[in-house]
Scaffold this motif. Sequence first.
Motif, mmCIF file in Angstrom:
data_model
loop_
_atom_site.group_PDB
_atom_site.id
_atom_site.type_symbol
_atom_site.label_atom_id
_atom_site.label_comp_id
_atom_site.label_asym_id
_atom_site.label_seq_id
_atom_site.Cartn_x
_atom_site.Cartn_y
_atom_site.Cartn_z
ATOM 1 N N ALA A 1 -20.336 38.929 -20.807
ATOM 2 C CA ALA A 1 -21.202 39.935 -21.426
ATOM 3 C C ALA A 1 -21.205 41.245 -20.658
ATOM 4 O O ALA A 1 -21.368 42.313 -21.251
ATOM 5 N N PRO B 1 -26.021 40.267 -25.945
ATOM 6 C CA PRO B 1 -25.515 38.910 -25.719
ATOM 7 C C PRO B 1 -26.568 37.814 -25.814
ATOM 8 O O PRO B 1 -26.500 36.824 -25.105
ATOM 9 N N GLU C 1 -28.402 34.933 -28.075
ATOM 10 C CA GLU C 1 -28.265 34.108 -29.259
ATOM 11 C C GLU C 1 -29.554 33.324 -29.498
ATOM 12 O O GLU C 1 -30.415 33.248 -28.622
ATOM 13 N N SER D 1 -20.935 38.267 -32.833
ATOM 14 C CA SER D 1 -20.504 37.674 -31.563
ATOM 15 C C SER D 1 -20.883 36.205 -31.499
ATOM 16 O O SER D 1 -22.046 35.849 -31.738
ATOM 17 N N VAL E 1 -21.764 33.420 -28.990
ATOM 18 C CA VAL E 1 -22.314 33.520 -27.641
ATOM 19 C C VAL E 1 -22.380 32.137 -27.013
ATOM 20 O O VAL E 1 -23.012 31.225 -27.549
ATOM 21 N N SER F 1 -23.810 31.229 -23.673
ATOM 22 C CA SER F 1 -24.503 31.769 -22.507
ATOM 23 C C SER F 1 -24.291 30.916 -21.267
ATOM 24 O O SER F 1 -24.345 31.422 -20.145
ATOM 25 N N ASP G 1 -21.174 32.246 -20.036
ATOM 26 C CA ASP G 1 -21.107 33.702 -20.105
ATOM 27 C C ASP G 1 -19.841 34.137 -20.835
ATOM 28 O O ASP G 1 -19.034 34.917 -20.329
ATOM 29 N N LEU H 1 -18.305 35.532 -24.556
ATOM 30 C CA LEU H 1 -18.523 36.116 -25.874
ATOM 31 C C LEU H 1 -17.191 36.282 -26.598
ATOM 32 O O LEU H 1 -16.222 36.752 -25.998
#
Length: 476
Positions: free
Chosen positions: A215, A223, A225, A418, A420, A422, A425, A427
Amino acid sequence: MPMPILAPPKPTASSLVSIDGSYEISGRLDERRDTPEGMAEPDRRRRSRSGQVRDAVIWGVALGAASGAVLGDAIDGVGAGLGALIGAAVYAPAEVITTMSRGGAEIKPLWQRIFSSALLMALFGWLLGLIYGPDEPLLTGIISGAFLGLLGLRPWKAALGLLVGAALGALFEALDAGLESALVAAAVAIVYRVVAAIAYRDRPLVRVMAEEVPASELRYVVPFEARSRYVGADYVEQLAEARGGTFRRNSPDVGILASLDSLEGPTFDAGRVHPLIREFYEHTSRFKLSIIPEWRRWMKPGYELFKRVVAEPLGQAAIPSNIEEAQRGMVSTIDTISLDGDEEIDIRGWIRTFADSGRPIYVGIYTTFRHEDRGYVSVGFPIPNANFTATLLPRNEGEHDFVLTSRTDLEFPGHYLSSVDSERDALTVLKLLYFQEQIFVHVADGELKTDHSFYLAGQRFLTLHYEIERLAEARA
């Protein structure tokens, strides 16, 4: 209580399937911010080759077997069982080979995308056959072609799809070939995709911007979601819990932007903006809003369906469809998150709900960033495992008015979808090339107003007219 977090396989550029699909590949835009140590390790973000192959096998077997079954059942002497085996045996290896041979942020070759479209449309045609019966090739062709054309998001593609579908449907009916609906729909998909690929080879609908990129390197997208199937009005509070931040709901005097000065650039001088407009953006919680939607007739039926089937169950993007619904009233709150244990606001969310029910209209996360000598506003709308981001360019209009727009040839403004992840990390980002919007904020007779317009392929389909009034306590 929030629903449990779902963890389906994350889509990548390799798994993007467009039934209509025109794509363009692009390297990610040259925008960076400081990256914490360790963030740049590619192995942490990029899924392993074995993981990508596994997903290709699962998808290839599932789609190949399902489509092969309906196609095999439509062909004398084959049958659903053998068709499923052939479909999986042919499509799964093709999916694996094209996955292994492509580079980063590349999509599948055209032949594979057409192959996928034909299989998906075979399933669509089979469903039509269940509804209308198997002996309606003209009706199946027209509906299939119209559906494919509408997915193209261009008037001429809609016309092309309808023409191809009607022509093939009429041909099959005239030949009295007795083709099942699955075969008719698959044939329409192949012919339409080939013709559209030739006619629109230099005019893609979607551009692949990045695949599994951190991100920190993609500041033009938001970034964040949704980690459940429902976004809802409590999203920012749930995000604060996930991020370990301090949550505050509708703090007094807080705005969706910290300062308009951060947006200074060649097209925007914050000093020219009317003081009431500046106050609204920097102290949004002082104001209340009312909304009047103006839908174009050709878009309204489609949105009504989308709203009932997708937006309302999702708790996101449930825009009023008519004046009566808008008159239910709207409550606007600014929810914030402070990270690192200090009082500085790091994340700002603007939540709008219906006054009578508390059900969400939309949930947006507002951010700003600078690149070279320009400031931009990015508004992210979280959806399950993904985010839809609008990145807008600020501009002065008239003497004191303010515009935020994606209708520009500059590189950053636009709309991005996008995927995502997380936890890693990572995208994967698509830019939607034919969707645009513009927000015009002005003061008329001492009253603050906003006209928020949306465009598809250059055609305006919706304008939200806002009347914005300072709250009584704010006046005092």
